[in-house]
Design an enzyme around this catalytic site. Structure first.
Site, PDB file in Angstrom:
ATOM      1  N   SER A 168       0.819  -1.226   0.000  1.00 32.53           N
ATOM      2  CA  SER A 168       0.000   0.000   0.000  1.00 32.53           C
ATOM      3  C   SER A 168       0.850   1.273   0.000  1.00 32.53           C
ATOM      4  O   SER A 168       1.796   1.412   0.763  1.00 32.53           O
ATOM      5  CB  SER A 168      -0.922   0.005   1.224  1.00 32.53           C
ATOM      6  OG  SER A 168      -1.605   1.249   1.287  1.00 32.53           O
ATOM      7  N   LYS A 191     -13.874  -4.363   1.946  1.00 33.69           N
ATOM      8  CA  LYS A 191     -14.708  -3.194   1.643  1.00 33.69           C
ATOM      9  C   LYS A 191     -16.211  -3.442   1.806  1.00 33.69           C
ATOM     10  O   LYS A 191     -16.963  -2.510   2.068  1.00 33.69           O
ATOM     11  CB  LYS A 191     -14.432  -2.699   0.220  1.00 33.69           C
ATOM     12  CG  LYS A 191     -13.061  -2.078   0.037  1.00 33.69           C
ATOM     13  CD  LYS A 191     -12.910  -1.512  -1.365  1.00 33.69           C
ATOM     14  CE  LYS A 191     -11.514  -0.970  -1.575  1.00 33.69           C
ATOM     15  NZ  LYS A 191     -11.412  -0.200  -2.821  1.00 33.69           N
ATOM     16  N   ASP A 193     -13.783   6.068  -3.597  1.00 33.08           N
ATOM     17  CA  ASP A 193     -13.176   5.551  -4.837  1.00 33.08           C
ATOM     18  C   ASP A 193     -13.844   6.154  -6.079  1.00 33.08           C
ATOM     19  O   ASP A 193     -13.159   6.688  -6.954  1.00 33.08           O
ATOM     20  CB  ASP A 193     -13.297   4.026  -4.901  1.00 33.08           C
ATOM     21  CG  ASP A 193     -12.361   3.312  -3.926  1.00 33.08           C
ATOM     22  OD1 ASP A 193     -11.266   3.842  -3.661  1.00 33.08           O
ATOM     23  OD2 ASP A 193     -12.722   2.229  -3.447  1.00 33.08           O
ATOM     24  N   GLY A 213     -16.676  -2.938 -18.172  1.00 35.95           N
ATOM     25  CA  GLY A 213     -16.508  -3.739 -16.958  1.00 35.95           C
ATOM     26  C   GLY A 213     -17.611  -3.483 -15.951  1.00 35.95           C
ATOM     27  O   GLY A 213     -18.009  -2.327 -15.738  1.00 35.95           O
ATOM     28  N   GLY A 270     -16.519  -4.850  -9.171  1.00 41.34           N
ATOM     29  CA  GLY A 270     -16.631  -4.040  -7.963  1.00 41.34           C
ATOM     30  C   GLY A 270     -16.265  -2.584  -8.192  1.00 41.34           C
ATOM     31  O   GLY A 270     -16.909  -1.678  -7.657  1.00 41.34           O
TER      32      GLY A 270
HETATM   33  P1  ATR Z   1     -12.889  -5.137  -9.700  1.00 41.49           P
HETATM   34  O1  ATR Z   1     -13.486  -5.284  -8.339  1.00 41.49           O
HETATM   35  O2  ATR Z   1     -11.480  -4.606  -9.690  1.00 41.49           O
HETATM   36  O3  ATR Z   1     -13.761  -4.416 -10.666  1.00 41.49           O
HETATM   37  P2  ATR Z   1     -13.782  -7.748 -10.523  1.00 41.49           P
HETATM   38  O4  ATR Z   1     -14.988  -7.525  -9.683  1.00 41.49           O
HETATM   39  O5  ATR Z   1     -13.103  -9.077 -10.462  1.00 41.49           O
HETATM   40  O6  ATR Z   1     -12.678  -6.649 -10.220  1.00 41.49           O
HETATM   41  O7  ATR Z   1     -14.168  -7.417 -12.026  1.00 41.49           O
HETATM   42  C1  ATR Z   1     -13.294  -7.638 -13.056  1.00 41.49           C
HETATM   43  C2  ATR Z   1     -13.894  -7.062 -14.344  1.00 41.49           C
HETATM   44  O8  ATR Z   1     -12.957  -7.247 -15.390  1.00 41.49           O
HETATM   45  C3  ATR Z   1     -15.177  -7.768 -14.776  1.00 41.49           C
HETATM   46  O9  ATR Z   1     -16.006  -6.813 -15.404  1.00 41.49           O
HETATM   47  C4  ATR Z   1     -14.661  -8.789 -15.788  1.00 41.49           C
HETATM   48  O10 ATR Z   1     -15.597  -9.216 -16.723  1.00 41.49           O
HETATM   49  P3  ATR Z   1     -16.523 -10.532 -16.439  1.00 41.49           P
HETATM   50  O11 ATR Z   1     -17.638 -10.063 -15.566  1.00 41.49           O
HETATM   51  O12 ATR Z   1     -16.991 -10.953 -17.782  1.00 41.49           O
HETATM   52  O13 ATR Z   1     -15.634 -11.552 -15.781  1.00 41.49           O
HETATM   53  C5  ATR Z   1     -13.589  -7.971 -16.457  1.00 41.49           C
HETATM   54  N1  ATR Z   1     -12.611  -8.788 -17.169  1.00 41.49           N
HETATM   55  C6  ATR Z   1     -11.641  -9.560 -16.630  1.00 41.49           C
HETATM   56  N2  ATR Z   1     -10.921 -10.153 -17.617  1.00 41.49           N
HETATM   57  C7  ATR Z   1     -11.443  -9.740 -18.799  1.00 41.49           C
HETATM   58  C8  ATR Z   1     -11.144  -9.986 -20.181  1.00 41.49           C
HETATM   59  N3  ATR Z   1     -10.120 -10.784 -20.538  1.00 41.49           N
HETATM   60  N4  ATR Z   1     -11.891  -9.367 -21.119  1.00 41.49           N
HETATM   61  C9  ATR Z   1     -12.914  -8.558 -20.769  1.00 41.49           C
HETATM   62  N5  ATR Z   1     -13.250  -8.286 -19.497  1.00 41.49           N
HETATM   63  C10 ATR Z   1     -12.533  -8.860 -18.513  1.00 41.49           C
END
Ligand code: ATR
Length: 279
Positions: free
Chosen positions: A18, A69, A105, A130, A133
């Site tokens: 961190s 969180k 955030d 995306g 979270g």
């Molecule tokens: P965070 O909390 O950081 O947003 P997360 O909740 O694990 O992390 O979400 C990851 C995001 O990245 C999701 O929207 C995921 O899409 P999926 O819901 O389809 O899994 C997206 N993501 C991860 N790898 C990906 C890839 N190769 N192509 C497109 N989207 C991706």
């Protein structure tokens, strides 16, 4: 530090990476505040005890990071509406023994976007990539800026529809099929990557083809490792304005500092401290 020093910290698991202690201690020093900020490795089974400890010791403030969180919310006395909407708390303010949860955030991200890339989001067309979270709090904060259109695409399309539906009573989010992104991006003023695609060690990946964005549009990425992702770099090469993720980290900390102290955050030296700790 002396017997008047006011205590702050961050809890997470893991936590040793961190940059928050370096950034916030520098901010306290710059502002002439007798405060100290440390990092605490708290595992999920100890979360309740950690929060009880904050109450007992009279910490003024706490940041909360992965994986706490969401879980931390049930240990607090009140949750700010923005944190309720985001479904997560990353900042706690101790108001005379009452612990209030905030989420800085999403609003930190939007403040960074406005100060570093696009001062006026009202009337803009925004595409968010995306639906994880990070996306949730950012969508809420973006909606407060009255964009002309807020579009959401996710690889797993059902999740984008669900998230848009969750906000339907407050504001409109248009779910976009991943296969329709090319067209959506061509018409967008701002395209924001909230996925993990392009993060180190996969820094040679991009969530979408960066040439889909029109010249002059903003290509924004939440990722700050690397500081400039391939998505942002290649969009810039095509005439877009790039915006990286470091500002989100700085401004989420700036809001936390402001909630705790009531003073405006010394953002410039906070950024300097973080940059210096990377080197
Ligand atoms: P965070 O909390 O950081 O947003 P997360 O909740 O694990 O992390 O979400 C990851 C995001 O990245 C999701 O929207 C995921 O899409 P999926 O819901 O389809 O899994 C997206 N993501 C991860 N790898 C990906 C890839 N190769 N192509 C497109 N989207 C991706």
């Amino acid at each position: 530090m002396d017997s008047y020093t006011v205590l702050y910290g961050v809890i997470g698991d893991p936590i040793r990476h961190s940059k928050s202690p370096v950034m916030l201690n520098r901010a306290f020093r710059e502002a002439g505040i007798n405060g100290a900020y440390a990092a605490f490795h708290v595992t999920p089974d100890k979360l309740g005890e950690a929060i009880a400890g904050i109450r007992a010791l009279g910490f003024r403030g706490l940041n909360v990071t992965i994986p706490h969180k969401i879980e931390v919310m049930k240990h607090l006395d009140d949750i700010h509406p923005g944190a309720k909407a985001a479904g997560a708390v990353n900042t706690i303010v101790n108001e005379g023994g009452r612990l209030i949860g905030y989420n800085t955030d999403g609003i930190g991200y939007v403040r960074s976007l406005k100060e570093e890339a696009e001062p006026n989001l009202a009337g803009r067309r925004i595409v968010v990539l995306g639906a994880g979270g990070a996306s949730r709090g950012i969508l809420w904060a973006l909606a407060q800026e009255n964009p002309a259109k807020l579009m959401l695409a996710n690889r797993t399309e059902e999740k984008a529809r669900e998230l848009a539906g969750a906000f339907a009573s407050e504001f409109e989010i248009e779910p976009v099929a991943w296969s329709d992104l090319r067209e959506a991006c061509r018409g967008a003023d701002v395209v924001i990557n909230t996925t993990s695609v392009g993060m180190s060690p996969n820094a040679d990946e991009t969530p979408i083809d960066p040439t889909w964005l029109k010249p002059g549009a903003v290509a924004s990425d939440l990722i700050y490792n690397p500081l400039k992702t391939k998505f942002v770099r290649e969009a810039e090469a095509g005439g877009c304005r790039g915006h990286g993720g470091l500002g989100m980290f700085i401004y989420q900390g700036a809001y936390a500092f402001e909630y705790w102290t009531g003073q405006s955050a010394p953002v410039g030296v906070m950024r300097e401290a973080v940059m210096a700790s990377f080197n």
